[in-house]
Design an enzyme around this catalytic site. Sequence first.
Site: not given
Length: 341
Positions: A14-15, A42-43, A133, A160, A164, A239, A246, A319
Amino acid sequence: MKQEGYNVAIAGATGAVGGAMLDVLARRNFPVKELRLLASERSVGKVLQFKGQDIKVQLLDDNAFAGIDVALFSAGAQRSLDFAPAAARAGAVVVDNSSAYRMDPEIPLVVPEVNPHAIADYKRHGIIANPNCSTIQMLVALKPILDKVGIKRIVVSTYQAVSGSGNPAIEELKSQVKAYAAGDKLESSVYPHQIAFNCLPHIDSFLESGYTKEEMKMVNETRKIFEDNSIGVTATTVRVPVIYGHSESVNIETKSKISAQEVKDLMKTAAGVKLVDNPANNEYPLALDCEGKFDTLVGRIREDESIANGINMWIVSDNILKGAALNAVQIAEVLIADHLG
């Protein structure tokens, strides 16, 4: 004789990267027989789609891998440490996208365009590590140069994307942009400072040396994948307020002289690389152009006039795809083609 299909599990389905793994499996027509989607409590029960089929998310635990051939992990380092060995004991080959096993000397660390031969070492523990990555996209571009003239030193600065850091970071950037436009106060929780309209020279935690863990990942992983500890590598990772893609400024010192044109010619035929280098027409790799693309974009190739054997280049890649999900699926493709029955 090869199997007609393989039972595949995605841990962390689920990510952001887990969802991309689903997409890449479909786009590359990976021979999936059964697909098992795994996540935390939770998922559990959520429904995701794969090729028009609804699949319910199941619990990621020690008993989730019975009958699985290939397990793609993107659930974080701790869950990989907790559950990847169980998956391997159940007979699955794990391709792990976290940092948990990357520097283990007995676990292969693989970019298929660079060191596919290392995949054979999965037999030691049933686990293959997916690199960081930023490391992946840099080494895809540098491998042809390494093979041609050798590399003595690499200096890389990264720019990046917030993806990420996962979906919460994407939402933080979007909410800060909206708040800025509305004249409201900007709230930061994912990052220690405002990321909208800003650059943070800080990815992962700082070490006593002054480098961050992210920077040292690039140093150590490059040497492991290139199988050469003599290569000098230094990195600064930053970042930036970009959602996907990236970007990297890379300067290399080669062992023998190579011209910018020779490097461009190498990039034209390099696996996984697309040359975008026509500055007269303002054509060079852009983060906006790499989103959703499998290729690593390379351009701004020019000779470094400050040293005898120097090359500068600009490298951009999605990425979430080549930096994570795509590379993992490519590892699985080599695995089933060359190693699994």
